[in-house]
Enzyme design. Sequence first.
Site, short mmCIF file in Angstrom:
data_model
loop_
_atom_site.label_atom_id
_atom_site.label_comp_id
_atom_site.label_asym_id
_atom_site.label_seq_id
_atom_site.Cartn_x
_atom_site.Cartn_y
_atom_site.Cartn_z
N GLU A 87 0.82 -1.23 0.25
CA GLU A 87 -0.06 0.02 -0.08
C GLU A 87 0.85 1.16 -0.07
O GLU A 87 1.70 1.54 0.99
CB GLU A 87 -0.80 0.19 1.31
CG GLU A 87 -1.74 1.25 1.20
CD GLU A 87 -2.57 1.57 2.61
OE1 GLU A 87 -2.98 2.53 2.90
OE2 GLU A 87 -2.52 0.49 3.45
N ARG A 99 0.36 10.42 -0.04
CA ARG A 99 0.58 11.42 1.04
C ARG A 99 1.84 12.36 0.83
O ARG A 99 2.37 13.30 1.39
CB ARG A 99 0.86 11.01 2.46
CG ARG A 99 -0.30 10.10 2.98
CD ARG A 99 -0.03 9.57 4.43
NE ARG A 99 -0.99 8.74 4.81
CZ ARG A 99 -0.80 7.95 6.05
NH1 ARG A 99 0.13 7.99 6.73
NH2 ARG A 99 -1.59 7.33 6.34
N LYS A 147 -11.25 -2.38 6.28
CA LYS A 147 -10.00 -1.62 6.84
C LYS A 147 -10.57 -1.25 8.07
O LYS A 147 -11.39 -0.38 8.21
CB LYS A 147 -9.27 -0.66 6.22
CG LYS A 147 -8.25 0.20 6.91
CD LYS A 147 -7.53 1.23 6.00
CE LYS A 147 -6.59 2.08 6.87
NZ LYS A 147 -5.88 3.13 6.10
#
Length: 217
Positions: free
Chosen positions: A49, A53, A136
Amino acid sequence: MTLTAQDASKRTREICALAPIVPVLVIEDATHARALAEALVAGGLPALEVTLRTPAALEAISAMAEVSGGHVGAGTLVTPDDVRAAKRAGATFGVSPGATDALIAACEEEDLPLLPGAATASEAMQLLARGYDMLKFFPAEASGGAPALKAISAPLPQITFCPTGGVSPGNAESYLSLPNVLCAGGSWVAPKGLIDAQDWAGIEDLAREAAKLGGAA
């Protein structure tokens, strides 16, 4: 063809089942991406993943998508534009801290399987009602940790989770031992110091240890 929620959860479940830990990666320099992915995959962690950001994230996803045996996803999906950019970059799945109707619709339109975030029973039930049963749990530790997930499993046994946020080598087993947890997201397998030093052997070693968690071979 538009991706259905059921197919999305099936595909994310298959990816989550590849290893007990999904590395959560914050990549500052895209030139490190391919070697980083190769080290993690070699260590037994093929599902990756890359969080959106940093300015380098999309380029890093494109580089990682070329690594044999790897499955690169885009994390921190928040808007439909994030989804479209991640898909163009080569992401094969998406991860979000929460879920909105617009985000889910964009993932389904772009045929990008989504691991949507939920922190409460109500959020989990809303996603289940839409057909998502692989979620999640975020932020895991701040939301009650393994005890909270254990409590949720009683009334909602049909939902499976990937807890992320505060998961570490010290508490990972407490999550992975739960019947409603398939894997966990962790950033410790690729610390910034080792990435900056390009210590790929060190990262491979961390990945190999993480791959053994939860009774995995």
